[in-house]
Design a protein around this motif. Structure first.
Motif, mmCIF file in Angstrom:
data_model
loop_
_atom_site.group_PDB
_atom_site.id
_atom_site.type_symbol
_atom_site.label_atom_id
_atom_site.label_comp_id
_atom_site.label_asym_id
_atom_site.label_seq_id
_atom_site.Cartn_x
_atom_site.Cartn_y
_atom_site.Cartn_z
ATOM 1 N N ALA A 636 -3.402 12.913 -5.639
ATOM 2 C CA ALA A 636 -2.979 11.586 -6.100
ATOM 3 C C ALA A 636 -3.313 10.521 -5.077
ATOM 4 N N ALA A 637 -3.028 10.808 -3.801
ATOM 5 C CA ALA A 637 -3.175 9.751 -2.801
ATOM 6 C C ALA A 637 -3.151 10.328 -1.401
ATOM 7 N N ILE A 638 -3.570 9.494 -0.475
ATOM 8 C CA ILE A 638 -3.311 9.730 0.938
ATOM 9 C C ILE A 638 -2.561 8.508 1.452
ATOM 10 N N MET A 639 -1.594 8.735 2.342
ATOM 11 C CA MET A 639 -0.860 7.639 2.981
ATOM 12 C C MET A 639 -1.253 7.604 4.449
ATOM 13 N N ILE A 640 -1.856 6.520 4.869
ATOM 14 C CA ILE A 640 -2.233 6.387 6.274
ATOM 15 C C ILE A 640 -1.661 5.083 6.820
ATOM 16 N N THR A 641 -1.351 5.112 8.085
ATOM 17 C CA THR A 641 -0.875 3.913 8.767
ATOM 18 C C THR A 641 -2.022 3.361 9.594
ATOM 19 N N TYR A 642 -2.259 2.059 9.477
ATOM 20 C CA TYR A 642 -3.379 1.473 10.222
ATOM 21 C C TYR A 642 -2.969 0.150 10.834
ATOM 22 N N PRO A 643 -3.271 -0.078 12.129
ATOM 23 C CA PRO A 643 -3.699 0.939 13.090
ATOM 24 C C PRO A 643 -2.739 2.134 13.075
ATOM 25 N N SER A 644 -3.193 3.233 13.606
ATOM 26 C CA SER A 644 -2.424 4.462 13.513
ATOM 27 C C SER A 644 -1.094 4.334 14.229
ATOM 28 N N THR A 645 -0.202 5.237 13.908
ATOM 29 C CA THR A 645 1.097 5.285 14.570
ATOM 30 C C THR A 645 0.948 5.522 16.067
ATOM 31 N N HIS A 646 -0.217 5.963 16.484
ATOM 32 C CA HIS A 646 -0.482 6.168 17.911
ATOM 33 C C HIS A 646 -0.942 4.888 18.589
ATOM 34 N N GLY A 647 -0.986 3.782 17.844
ATOM 35 C CA GLY A 647 -1.349 2.512 18.449
ATOM 36 C C GLY A 647 -2.843 2.344 18.665
ATOM 37 N N VAL A 648 -3.641 2.956 17.809
ATOM 38 C CA VAL A 648 -5.092 2.939 17.982
ATOM 39 C C VAL A 648 -5.769 2.567 16.664
ATOM 40 N N TYR A 649 -6.855 1.789 16.778
ATOM 41 C CA TYR A 649 -7.696 1.519 15.614
ATOM 42 C C TYR A 649 -8.642 2.703 15.419
ATOM 43 N N ASP A 650 -8.320 3.577 14.489
ATOM 44 C CA ASP A 650 -9.206 4.705 14.220
ATOM 45 C C ASP A 650 -10.519 4.189 13.642
ATOM 46 N N ALA A 651 -11.622 4.571 14.249
ATOM 47 C CA ALA A 651 -12.927 4.058 13.828
ATOM 48 C C ALA A 651 -13.400 4.664 12.514
ATOM 49 N N ASP A 652 -12.758 5.751 12.076
ATOM 50 C CA ASP A 652 -13.243 6.445 10.879
ATOM 51 C C ASP A 652 -12.418 6.131 9.636
ATOM 52 N N VAL A 653 -11.674 5.043 9.636
ATOM 53 C CA VAL A 653 -10.774 4.784 8.514
ATOM 54 C C VAL A 653 -11.532 4.635 7.201
ATOM 55 N N ARG A 654 -12.709 3.992 7.227
ATOM 56 C CA ARG A 654 -13.485 3.869 5.990
ATOM 57 C C ARG A 654 -13.946 5.239 5.491
ATOM 58 N N VAL A 655 -14.300 6.112 6.413
ATOM 59 C CA VAL A 655 -14.746 7.457 6.036
ATOM 60 C C VAL A 655 -13.608 8.198 5.337
ATOM 61 N N VAL A 656 -12.399 8.111 5.893
ATOM 62 C CA VAL A 656 -11.247 8.765 5.289
ATOM 63 C C VAL A 656 -11.010 8.223 3.881
ATOM 64 N N CYS A 657 -11.060 6.903 3.744
ATOM 65 C CA CYS A 657 -10.856 6.286 2.425
ATOM 66 C C CYS A 657 -11.904 6.760 1.429
ATOM 67 N N ASP A 658 -13.142 6.800 1.859
ATOM 68 C CA ASP A 658 -14.231 7.209 0.966
ATOM 69 C C ASP A 658 -14.066 8.651 0.504
ATOM 70 N N LYS A 659 -13.638 9.519 1.419
ATOM 71 C CA LYS A 659 -13.465 10.927 1.056
ATOM 72 C C LYS A 659 -12.377 11.085 -0.010
ATOM 73 N N VAL A 660 -11.294 10.376 0.146
ATOM 74 C CA VAL A 660 -10.195 10.490 -0.820
ATOM 75 C C VAL A 660 -10.602 9.902 -2.161
ATOM 76 N N HIS A 661 -11.285 8.760 -2.128
ATOM 77 C CA HIS A 661 -11.749 8.157 -3.376
ATOM 78 C C HIS A 661 -12.726 9.076 -4.105
ATOM 79 N N ALA A 662 -13.587 9.721 -3.350
ATOM 80 C CA ALA A 662 -14.574 10.609 -3.960
ATOM 81 C C ALA A 662 -13.912 11.782 -4.681
ATOM 82 N N ALA A 663 -12.720 12.153 -4.208
ATOM 83 C CA ALA A 663 -11.989 13.258 -4.828
ATOM 84 C C ALA A 663 -11.053 12.778 -5.930
ATOM 85 N N GLY A 664 -11.104 11.491 -6.256
ATOM 86 C CA GLY A 664 -10.289 10.972 -7.349
ATOM 87 C C GLY A 664 -8.929 10.461 -6.937
ATOM 88 N N GLY A 665 -8.650 10.424 -5.616
ATOM 89 C CA GLY A 665 -7.353 9.958 -5.142
ATOM 90 C C GLY A 665 -7.353 8.476 -4.819
#
Length: 948
Positions: A636-665
């Motif tokens: 159904a979905a992925i829940m991510i916090t951005y910037p991450s809860t670790h206080g960092v701008y993860d450089a791969d956030v678009r990649v994560v979004c694309d992977k979930v969208h590709a799977a229908g989430g």
């Protein structure tokens, strides 16, 4: 190195007052960090592929004077009338001493949730008063402090009955048809999400057939009647069902409380205890429960323990009940409260005392009896012969009566085409009653009959504790409130460097308008033409938030961040169901995510699958791929916090979004850290489908000691049809879209965020984000050699917060992160976020509002503490003998003539020289938390406890 001046020097005066560092300070900080300009720092810290390509498209910044004038103009469009609508919302008089000394006092409204109890004794005492008030009035032994609103509190009670009633857990829940309609809708929405049966039935006719886990009653009912509930309660118990009663606290000064009638749970609202209508909220709801249900109860619970000197001390009890700790095992997603409003309500009871409350209730009841007698004498018939404050009258044409009342300056409630509701309250006067009767064309008659049934008259005492019986003058009240606030540390005294919580300036200009009567005295169910100003403000704010986030639309209905998460996930579920993919119910959640993410997913009927965190704090790509593949048909979905809860701008956030969208989430981006993105990046543009925002974090609504909050959601175009439905007619209702809260949620505090955004403008908001990143990186740089920064991004930079790793030092010295947190109190600081998201660490967020002087003061404190840790390591004293383990130090401790500790009094109380000129002493020493949980006491202790 030559440093370029920050553009903040050319922005509006308000922006320069909101942002702490001066241009010269910025230059100093940038030199330390090794950057030639603030923009250079930002370009390095924030990944280029998420950066927005244009400035924020919102109106230019207004000055304070211009913003307040605009708010005045909006407020003037609201029409103030006598509010006799009722339906759970009643006009009240906020005593000026409470309004001025609590609602308008930054010592109260800028305080944080009392997770550090030693510096929260004032607000904890006020909340303990609240619990005691609720327990006494409901006749039940335990109460929390508090829940969000009456309707969602009722929903929480329904879920609690299903959990607690093991034998009938799969049975249906039965709602009495005589419950407020907005509450029925909220409960039905929760039931739909979790897939259990709810039946609405007339319980005055008895229980319906079938297994029943619990029943929900209301006293007085939707039609105003005082029902004799003993019979149905007994029948429910005989059938193995539990019982919740929604009870009006003011009415409980006169009628038999739920606990004395056998109810297991009581819930309701405390709004009429001096809290303005606020166009529907924020208002503190309550829950009280019978013995044996304490550990199942949602919401915060204040308890009594002792400190290291044996002095009674207050703390949040049973904190393992907190839903963000329980994560996917959560039974609720409530992890906040309406603390400031609960404090106001408790002080209303303190100020009036039991006799005063009874007098207010009796007056409202007497006015209702006069109205009823006069109407009957004039030939009208009533829906009920027993009531507290609401008379429902049968008429030929309800619209005609309501229109005539409107012309006379009174708002009434339309029940149906032939019934009108009239509710009296604390503000009702004899003149109002005469005007109302003129609308019906009847003469004033003396009250005859309509007495509360003898079986329902309260005979038990309440509010017997001295605190409710010793403060009667304004002088006493003013001093009591000052004494309590002096025991606390709030933003008016010191930086509160809480990571992930964003304790920034809540300016006086932002706060000023919320208590204006034109905003505060509007009932949520007034005709639309009477709330034009409110609706324009809300529409404008939603538009500005839409532009800031990059989404297609925003709903401000959710009245807390947790409720925003819930609403966003319901929107995702609704979207999947509309496409014939209702089987998509798996929500991926990184292990580092905010705990409420998992709790909200569970409450929305989803199955939580945790994704591992890599060593550098990012989402583990391999585990993400595996979890997506394993759940691709049900994702159904992925829940991510951005910037991450670790206080960092993860450089791969678009990649994560694309992977979930590709799977229908769908991608849910938690907006808790939006403070690091405003003006720089838009979640709606780099992959998010939905985000909630914390207006009480990024957009300046103050925490108020643990609430109020607002958690609006922004969504993409495809999710617009699934934004929260409506419980009042104020939004366009959509079939199948659950209600999250009443009407516009916590509308009363929205002028704060509107003013902040309006006075900052697009450039100012962007500058605020840049300076938040600058301040965090400066602290990280200065403290890294003393306490290693656990996670960093590009070029070892962080976002708006940093995590200081104490684990190795703890292993060597025995000094824990908690020891450091308590020792910071001696320096006059609230601690950073303790052991989240990694145990044994401190997460620091200075915000853009803190100036370099305050930041340097914090750095000095941390370095001094590091030196004290070194003294433990070198054997100067053991950890047990150290100032770290014995912190915090009270005034009583350091003036003890028998001082025998291995360190000096000066080191204990004045570890740095600046404290000799401005010193805060906590009211109590370190509190015994475990002892408080073992011996649970959750009401006001007797005065003798302090004497002993």
């Amino acid at each position: 190195m030559t440093v370029t001046q920050t553009s903040a020097s050319t922005t509006s005066e308000f922006v320069s007052r909101h942002i702490g560092p001066r241009p010269a300070d910025v230059e100093t900080m940038l030199q330390t960090l090794g950057y030639s300009s603030l923009d250079d720092l930002i370009d390095t810290a924030v990944p280029a592929d998420i950066r927005q390509d244009s400035m924020l498209d919102i109106p230019a910044a207004l000055s304070e004077t211009e913003a307040l004038a605009h708010l005045r103009a909006l407020a003037s469009k609201n029409v103030m009338k006598t509010q006799m609508i009722g339906q759970g919302f009643y006009d009240t008089i906020t005593p000026a001493v409470i309004r001025r000394n609590i609602v308008e006092n930054p010592a109260w409204y800028t305080a944080y949730t009392p997770y550090q109890p030693e510096i929260s004794q004032g607000r904890l005492e006020a909340l303990l008063n609240f619990q005691t008030m609720v327990m006494d009035l409901t006749g039940l032994p335990i109460a929390n402090a508090s829940l969000l609103d009456e309707s969602s509190a009722a929903a929480e009670a329904v879920l609690m009955m299903r959990r607690a009633n093991k034998k009938k857990a799969k049975g249906k829940t039965v709602l009495d048809s005589n419950i407020f309609p907005q509450t029925i809708k909220v409960v039905q929405g929760r039931a739909d999400a979790l897939g259990f049966e709810v039946e609405v039935a007339d319980l005055s006719a008895g229980l319906p057939e079938g297994d029943i886990s619990g029943i929900l009653l209301q006293q007085p009912g939707n039609n105003g009647s005082i029902a004799e509930h003993e019979g149905i309660i007994a029948a429910a118990k005989e059938a193995g069902a539990m019982v919740t009663v929604i009870a009006d606290l003011l009415a409980l000064t006169m009628i038999t409380p739920p606990g004395e009638q056998g109810a297991d749970i009581a819930v309701g609202n405390t709004q009429r205890f001096g809290v303005p209508l606020f166009f529907g909220g924020p208002h503190a709801a309550y829950m009280a429960v019978a013995d044996g249900l304490t550990r199942s109860m949602p919401g915060r619970l204040v308890g009594v323990s002792v400190d290291d000197a044996g002095v009674p001390a207050y703390r949040l009890a049973l904190q393992t009940r907190e839903q963000h700790i329980r994560r996917e095992k959560a039974t609720s997603n409530i992890c906040t409260a309406q603390a400031l409003l609960a404090i106001c309500a408790s002080m209303y009871a303190v100020y009036h005392g039991p006799a005063g409350l009874k007098q207010i209730a009796s007056r409202a009841n007497n006015h209702a009896r006069v109205i009823a007698s006069s109407l009957v004498a004039g030939g009208f018939t009533l829906a009920s012969q027993s009531f507290f404050d609401t008379v429902v009258v049968n008429v030929e044409n309800a619209e005609q009566i309501i229109s005539a009342a409107n012309e006379a300056g009174i708002n009434l409630r339309k029940i149906n085409d032939t019934q009108v509701g009239v509710s009296t309250d604390e503000t009702t006067t004899s003149d109002i009653v005469k005007t109302l009767l003129g609308v019906f064309g009847v003469e004033l008659s003396a009250p005859e009959g309509f007495d509360i049934p003898a079986s329902q008259v309260r005979t038990s005492n309440y509010l017997t504790h001295p605190i409710f019986n010793t403060i009667s003058s304004e002088t006493q009240m003013m001093r009591y409130l000052r004494r309590l606030s002096d025991r606390d540390l709030a933003l008016d005294r010191t930086m509160i460097p809480l990571g992930s919580c964003t304790m920034k300036l809540n300016s006086a200009a932002e706060m000023e308008s919320i208590t204006w009567p034109e905003f505060a005295s509007i009932h949520p169910y007034v005709p639309a033409e009477q709330s034009v100003g409110w609706r324009e403000l809300i529409t404008d704010l939603e538009g500005r938030l839409t532009a800031i986030t990059g989404y297609a639309g925003v709903s401000i209905q959710p009245n807390a961040g947790s409720q925003g998460e819930y609403a966003g996930l319901l929107a995702i579920s609704g979207y999947h169901a509309s496409r014939g993919e209702a089987q998509r119910n798996v929500c991926l959640i990184p292990a580092s995510a905010h705990g409420t993410n998992a709790a909200s997913a569970v409450l929305a009927g989803m199955k939580v699958v945790v994704v591992k965190t890599a060593a550098d704090g990012t989402i583990d790509a391999n585990d993400l791929d595996a979890k997506i593949e394993a759940n691709k048909d049900v994702l159904a979905a992925i829940m991510i916090t951005y910037p991450s809860t670790h206080g960092v701008y993860d450089a791969d956030v678009r990649v994560v979004c694309d992977k979930v969208h590709a799977a229908g989430g769908q991608v849910y981006i938690d907006g808790a850290n939006m403070n690091a993105m405003v003006g720089l990046a838009q979640p709606g543009k780099f992959g998010g489908d939905v985000s909630h925002l914390n207006l009480h974090k990024t957009f300046c609504i103050p925490h108020g000691g643990g609430g109020p909050g607002v958690g609006p959601i922004g969504v993409g175009e495809h999710l617009l049809p699934f934004l929260p439905g409506d419980a009042s007619g104020s939004y366009t209702e959509r079939d199948g879209v659950p209600v999250v809260a009443t009407a516009f949620g916590s509308a009363g505090v929205l002028p704060i965020s509107w003013a902040y955004i309006a006075m900052m403008g697009g450039d100012g908001l962007t500058e605020a984000t840049k300076h938040a990143i600058l301040n965090a990186n400066y602290i990280a740089k200065c403290l890294n050699e003393h306490f290693p920064v656990l996670f960093t991004g590009n070029k070892d930079l962080v976002a708006h917060e940093c995590i200081l790793d104490l684990r190795e030092l703890t292993a060597k010295t025995g000094v824990t992160a908690e020891d450091v947190a308590k020792r910071l109190i001696d320096f006059g600081f609230h601690a950073p976020t303790l052991s989240f998201p990694v145990a044994g660490t401190l997460m620091v967020e200075p915000t853009e509002s803190e100036d370099l002087g305050e930041i340097e003061r914090f750095i000095e404190a941390m370095i001094t503490i590091r030196q004290e840790m070194e003294e433990v390591l070198s054997g100067v004293y053991s950890i047990e003998q150290s100032p770290l383990r014995n912190a915090p130090h009270t005034a009583t401790a350091v003036i003890n003539s028998n001082w025998d500790r291995k360190y000096s009094v000066e080191q204990a109380a004045f570890p740095v020289s600046g404290l000799k000129f401005d010193k805060y002493f906590p009211a109590v020493g370190r509190i015994d938390g475990a002892g408080g949980d073992r011996n649970l006491i959750c009401s006001c202790p007797a005065p003798e406890a302090f004497e002993d």
